[in-house]
Motif scaffolding. Sequence first.
Motif, PDB file in Angstrom:
ATOM      1  N   PRO A  30       0.785  -1.234   0.000  1.00 14.05           N
ATOM      2  CA  PRO A  30       0.000   0.000   0.000  1.00 14.05           C
ATOM      3  C   PRO A  30       0.823   1.294   0.000  1.00 14.05           C
ATOM      4  O   PRO A  30       0.380   2.307  -0.539  1.00 14.05           O
ATOM      5  N   TYR A  37       0.532   6.301  -3.885  1.00 13.34           N
ATOM      6  CA  TYR A  37       0.174   6.615  -2.494  1.00 13.34           C
ATOM      7  C   TYR A  37       0.126   8.125  -2.249  1.00 13.34           C
ATOM      8  O   TYR A  37      -0.832   8.638  -1.667  1.00 13.34           O
ATOM      9  N   GLU A  58      -4.385  -6.082   2.406  1.00 12.09           N
ATOM     10  CA  GLU A  58      -3.646  -4.967   2.989  1.00 12.09           C
ATOM     11  C   GLU A  58      -3.972  -3.649   2.272  1.00 12.09           C
ATOM     12  O   GLU A  58      -4.142  -2.612   2.907  1.00 12.09           O
ATOM     13  N   ARG A  61      -7.303  -2.388   3.447  1.00  9.84           N
ATOM     14  CA  ARG A  61      -7.246  -1.829   4.813  1.00  9.84           C
ATOM     15  C   ARG A  61      -6.594  -0.456   4.856  1.00  9.84           C
ATOM     16  O   ARG A  61      -6.994   0.392   5.652  1.00  9.84           O
ATOM     17  N   LYS A  62      -5.582  -0.232   4.021  1.00 13.19           N
ATOM     18  CA  LYS A  62      -4.745   0.964   4.172  1.00 13.19           C
ATOM     19  C   LYS A  62      -4.905   2.029   3.101  1.00 13.19           C
ATOM     20  O   LYS A  62      -4.323   3.103   3.224  1.00 13.19           O
ATOM     21  N   ARG A  63      -5.679   1.739   2.058  1.00 15.71           N
ATOM     22  CA  ARG A  63      -5.843   2.710   0.969  1.00 15.71           C
ATOM     23  C   ARG A  63      -7.317   3.008   0.744  1.00 15.71           C
ATOM     24  O   ARG A  63      -8.188   2.214   1.101  1.00 15.71           O
TER      25      ARG A  63
END
Length: 132
Positions: A30, A37, A58, A61-63
């Motif tokens: 991510p 990012y 992942e 969850r993070k982006r």
Amino acid sequence: MFPAAREQECLNAFFEGQTGFFVEVGANHPVVGSQTYELEAAGWNGILVEPLEELVSELRRKRQATVVSAACGSPDQHGMTMSIGVANGLSTLVANRIARERIFSEIRSVPVVTLDSIIAASGTGTVDFISI
């Protein structure tokens, strides 16, 4: 300067103050090594395409971007399931031709779709930045 840092510097200079729509094929991690990012952090929307399920989880969850769990392939491969040689950020569908000396941790089956179909399904009219 580290190449990834230089790439981010170029992106920031080129798109300074703008927002848009990105697509990152083979999104992988991510944040680490991500081409998009910082664009997302600056207000861009986009699509992250990643075939490895643990990385898909992942990314989700993070982006904030839409995450597509698939590999990109040619029109004749669209809708197929193909084998991917797993090698962290160097995983590939064509292990026998491109990566003869690469060591794969495993071989998995993944769904394959065309990049055109992903972009069409997104409903976006314009892609401002693409990383493959």
